[in-house]
Design an enzyme around this catalytic site. Structure first.
Site, PDB file in Angstrom:
ATOM      1  N   LYS A   1       0.973  -1.357   0.110  1.00  0.00           N
ATOM      2  CA  LYS A   1      -0.433   0.037   0.173  1.00  0.00           C
ATOM      3  C   LYS A   1       1.047   1.064  -0.119  1.00  0.00           C
ATOM      4  CE  LYS A   1      -4.722   1.045   0.064  1.00  0.00           C
ATOM      5  NZ  LYS A   1      -5.015   0.369  -0.943  1.00  0.00           N
TER       6      LYS A   1
ATOM      7  N   GLY B   1     -19.844   8.069  -1.462  1.00  0.00           N
ATOM      8  CA  GLY B   1     -18.712   8.065  -2.937  1.00  0.00           C
ATOM      9  C   GLY B   1     -18.682   7.190  -3.479  1.00  0.00           C
TER      10      GLY B   1
ATOM     11  N   VAL C   1     -17.505   4.382  -4.106  1.00  0.00           N
ATOM     12  CA  VAL C   1     -18.151   2.436  -3.323  1.00  0.00           C
ATOM     13  C   VAL C   1     -19.344   2.507  -3.443  1.00  0.00           C
ATOM     14  CG1 VAL C   1     -17.482   0.171  -2.854  1.00  0.00           C
ATOM     15  CG2 VAL C   1     -15.590   1.981  -3.947  1.00  0.00           C
TER      16      VAL C   1
END
Length: 349
Positions: A81, A184, A186
């Site tokens: 990440k 948002g 998703v």
């Protein structure tokens, strides 16, 4: 400052890389949890952290989650990440993105980036100018890749339906009440899919105008973000940031199902046991929200088109059923069962 090895979420990461580019203002972290299955894949988050140590914690937690997510999705990729530390104004420049691209390139392909919170496919185009180790680039309508949000939303939608079947014995969503935290890319996509199947929705978002606009379109109602956990719904769907289920918030839950897109929904490992003790059916986040990484992973690997992406996303309910069945048989929390399976897949028993 605490050394990365001493962070509670270190979990034997293979590497934690800190980057600073004074000219562009870039300050970033790239955490590589595991490359046992392949290059460490995971998006980059652009976020303001009042405490820089929180950015490292976020990178550690998110990269470990990506190891588990990619393994459970059947992808030949490890987990990593990226986190870019934004200023209070969240100023982002092409120079900053270029510097981050150079940081990714310096890792020699051990890390593959894509979009996460605060980043877009246009940002990936800028980063791609510096490194080929990027996914989530704009693509044609029939190709794998592009914005991972819709694919994540599809997987979560299928997972919510699977959870409703198991917990509520319902084969359809008509009248099922779903409380969604965060609408948002998703969460909003999930809300639209649920509304199309007749679900009753309650929405909350830090952007109250966004929540109100979507509620008007879908015939939903809205509540404050501070109240969404208390809504008496059939499903609570966390689709914002993580660590929202803890010893304080879990007792407030009214829903018998937790199934949402947010990463790292459990603040601590003990919180999975707390949900289990309350009889809440929990869909482990890195299983249910795997649609996005399936999309960009296949793009990067060059292993399929849109139909292949959706076929793989269609396997998510079966993986959840496997976890829930083992949880019922062993009386272990679903979160613990999922971790056990994922660790076995990446060789960390």
């Amino acid at each position: 400052m605490t050394a990365p090895w001493d962070f509670p979420d270190y979990d034997d990461h293979e590497g934690v890389h800190l980057f600073r580019d004074q000219a562009s203002g870039l300050t970033a972290v790239i955490a590589i949890h595991s490359t046992a299955l392949g290059p460490a894949a995971g998006g980059t988050r652009f976020w303001h952290y009042p405490n820089r140590a929180d950015a490292i914690t976020d990178a550690l937690r998110l990269s470990r989650g990506m190891s588990f997510k990619n393994a459970m999705a059947g992808l030949p990729m490890g987990g990593g990440k990226g986190v870019i530390l934004a200023d209070r104004d969240r100023s982002k420049t092409p120079e900053m993105l270029a510097a981050f691209g150079r940081a990714v390139e310096s890792l020699g392909g051990r890390y593959v980036t894509a979009e996460d919170v605060g980043m877009s496919d246009a940002d990936m185009v800028e980063i791609r100018k510096q490194t080929r180790h990027v996914a989530g680039l704009p693509v044609g309508s029939d190709a794998a890749g592009g914005d991972p949000g819709p694919s994540t939303a599809l997987g979560v939608f299928l997972g919510v339906k699977a959870a409703v079947r198991r917990a509520l014995k319902r084969d359809d969503m008509a009248g099922v009440h779903v409380a969604i935290q965060g609408v948002g890319s998703v969460g909003g996509g999930l809300a639209r899919r649920l509304a199309a199947e007749g679900a009753r929705l309650t929405l909350a978002d830090v952007d109250t105008d966004r929540a109100e606009r979507l509620a008007t379109i879908l015939g939903a109602r809205t509540v404050a973000t501070s109240d969404i956990l208390r809504v008496e719904a059939d499903v609570f769907s966390p689709c914002a940031l993580g660590a929202i289920l803890d010893e304080t918030s879990i007792p407030l839950l009214s829903a018998p199902v937790v199934a949402g897109a947010a990463n790292n929904q459990l603040a601590t490992k003990a919180d999975g046991a707390r949900l289990h003790a309350r009889g809440v059916l929990y869909a482990p986040d890195y299983v249910i929200n795997g649609g996005g990484i399936i999309n960009v992973g296949l793009e990067y690997l060059g292993q399929g088109n849109r139909a292949d992406v959706e076929k793989r996303i269609g396997l998510i309910p079966g993986r959840l059923e496997q976890i829930w069945t083992e949880s019922a048989e062993t009386s272990d929390p679903a979160a613990e069962v999922a971790d056990r399976i994922a660790r076995r897949l990446i060789g960390r028993y």
